[in-house]
Design a protein around this motif. Structure first.
Motif, PDB file in Angstrom:
ATOM      1  N   ILE A  60      38.415  42.712  47.844  1.00  0.00           N
ATOM      2  CA  ILE A  60      38.349  41.183  47.529  1.00  0.00           C
ATOM      3  C   ILE A  60      39.996  41.213  46.975  1.00  0.00           C
ATOM      4  O   ILE A  60      40.221  40.187  46.973  1.00  0.00           O
ATOM      5  N   THR A 108      28.621  39.709  36.856  1.00  0.00           N
ATOM      6  CA  THR A 108      29.518  41.556  36.592  1.00  0.00           C
ATOM      7  C   THR A 108      30.489  41.184  37.483  1.00  0.00           C
ATOM      8  O   THR A 108      32.045  41.826  37.002  1.00  0.00           O
ATOM      9  N   HIS A 109      30.829  39.691  38.873  1.00  0.00           N
ATOM     10  CA  HIS A 109      31.429  40.112  39.188  1.00  0.00           C
ATOM     11  C   HIS A 109      32.545  38.784  38.373  1.00  0.00           C
ATOM     12  O   HIS A 109      34.423  39.448  38.300  1.00  0.00           O
ATOM     13  N   PHE A 168      30.836  34.569  48.703  1.00  0.00           N
ATOM     14  CA  PHE A 168      29.766  35.350  48.956  1.00  0.00           C
ATOM     15  C   PHE A 168      28.436  34.731  49.714  1.00  0.00           C
ATOM     16  O   PHE A 168      28.794  33.840  49.790  1.00  0.00           O
ATOM     17  N   ASN A 180      24.582  39.512  39.223  1.00  0.00           N
ATOM     18  CA  ASN A 180      25.718  39.670  40.035  1.00  0.00           C
ATOM     19  C   ASN A 180      26.723  38.456  40.076  1.00  0.00           C
ATOM     20  O   ASN A 180      28.199  39.548  39.915  1.00  0.00           O
ATOM     21  N   ILE A 181      26.676  37.315  39.704  1.00  0.00           N
ATOM     22  CA  ILE A 181      27.917  36.614  39.829  1.00  0.00           C
ATOM     23  C   ILE A 181      28.415  36.941  37.802  1.00  0.00           C
ATOM     24  O   ILE A 181      29.970  36.984  38.576  1.00  0.00           O
ATOM     25  N   TYR A 210      35.547  31.888  43.379  1.00  0.00           N
ATOM     26  CA  TYR A 210      34.680  31.932  44.871  1.00  0.00           C
ATOM     27  C   TYR A 210      33.728  30.850  45.037  1.00  0.00           C
ATOM     28  O   TYR A 210      33.737  30.205  44.050  1.00  0.00           O
ATOM     29  N   MET A 235      35.933  40.484  37.669  1.00  0.00           N
ATOM     30  CA  MET A 235      37.791  39.732  37.807  1.00  0.00           C
ATOM     31  C   MET A 235      38.641  39.762  36.808  1.00  0.00           C
ATOM     32  O   MET A 235      39.819  39.453  36.740  1.00  0.00           O
ATOM     33  N   PRO A 247      27.351  39.215  47.464  1.00  0.00           N
ATOM     34  CA  PRO A 247      27.485  39.602  45.551  1.00  0.00           C
ATOM     35  C   PRO A 247      26.255  40.797  45.583  1.00  0.00           C
ATOM     36  O   PRO A 247      25.215  41.106  45.482  1.00  0.00           O
ATOM     37  N   GLN A 280      33.954  47.542  47.066  1.00  0.00           N
ATOM     38  CA  GLN A 280      33.862  46.453  48.097  1.00  0.00           C
ATOM     39  C   GLN A 280      35.073  45.984  46.843  1.00  0.00           C
ATOM     40  O   GLN A 280      35.924  44.567  47.528  1.00  0.00           O
ATOM     41  N   TYR A 281      35.798  46.205  45.790  1.00  0.00           N
ATOM     42  CA  TYR A 281      36.706  45.320  45.177  1.00  0.00           C
ATOM     43  C   TYR A 281      37.902  45.715  45.547  1.00  0.00           C
ATOM     44  O   TYR A 281      39.172  44.841  45.502  1.00  0.00           O
ATOM     45  N   SER A 327      30.124  46.329  41.596  1.00  0.00           N
ATOM     46  CA  SER A 327      29.751  46.641  43.413  1.00  0.00           C
ATOM     47  C   SER A 327      30.145  47.878  43.151  1.00  0.00           C
ATOM     48  O   SER A 327      31.659  48.681  42.483  1.00  0.00           O
TER      49      SER A 327
END
Length: 198
Positions: free
Chosen positions: A18, A121-122, A26, A118-119, A135, A126, A6, A14-15, A10
């Motif tokens: 993903i 932002t992920h 993660f 970080n989670i 995830y 998404m 994570p 990385q995406y 990113s």
């Protein structure tokens, strides 16, 4: 299963992996590494490539700390600095106005752990990409022999093997195209169409 670290908003590489994953896992049991995308990202401003780095509390000398236990250093106004940097760099980009309110929530929320930043932002990314892909997090450190192991993408010194299509960037007329910036650069410029570049 595709294994990732994570990271903070990113890099595009990385995406790009993903979006093709069946299952995102993660790695949170690894040791925190300085100078990685775990707590930093790069954006494009009028001077070129700009680093945004979250200050973290480092453990005592010769002491390791798991990524999941890494604490954010909140004595520095990093959230204000990062949000202002994004506003200055991207306020005239095609999609900044559409995303500003949603992304602002990340910069107004107080965080104790880097992993939580970080989670969040992920999840923002998404949601913006309209990808419905859950995830999970590791409960033990994963060995290096996993087939879809993309943890190396968290290393800022790692050059991605994939070549990505160029897209229009805010200041490419001054500095040229800068590859593999934060996914935010692509989102602010391409909006929902970002998925086609990934």
């Amino acid at each position: 299963m595709s294994l990732f670290i994570p990271t903070y908003f990113s890099p595009i590489s990385q995406y790009a992996e993903i979006v093709h994953a069946d299952e995102v896992v993660f790695e949170v049991e690894d040791n925190f590494q300085k100078q990685s995308y775990r707590n930093r990202c790069y954006i494009y401003n009028s001077n070129g490539k700009q680093l945004l780095s979250i200050p973290v509390k480092h453990p005592l000398k010769n002491q390791r700390k798991a990524t999941k236990d890494t604490l954010v250093e909140n004595n520095v106004a990093w959230q204000d600095q990062h949000f202002k940097s994004l506003q200055v760099a991207y306020r005239t980009s095609p999609f900044f106005d559409f995303l500003e309110d949603d992304i602002a929530n990340i910069f107004y929320k107080k965080y104790k752990y880097l992993l939580d930043v970080n989670i969040d932002t992920h999840l923002f990314i998404m949601d913006t990409l309209q990808l419905n892909l859950d995830y999970t997090k590791t409960s033990t450190y994963q060995p290096k022999n996993i087939e879809n192991d993309f943890r190396v993408l968290a290393d800022r010194k790692h050059a991605p093997k994939k070549q990505f299509d160029k897209y229009t960037q805010m200041f490419d007329d001054k500095h040229g195209f800068i590859p593999n910036l934060s996914i935010l650069d692509l989102l602010f410029m391409e909006g929902p169409n970002a998925i086609s570049f990934l």
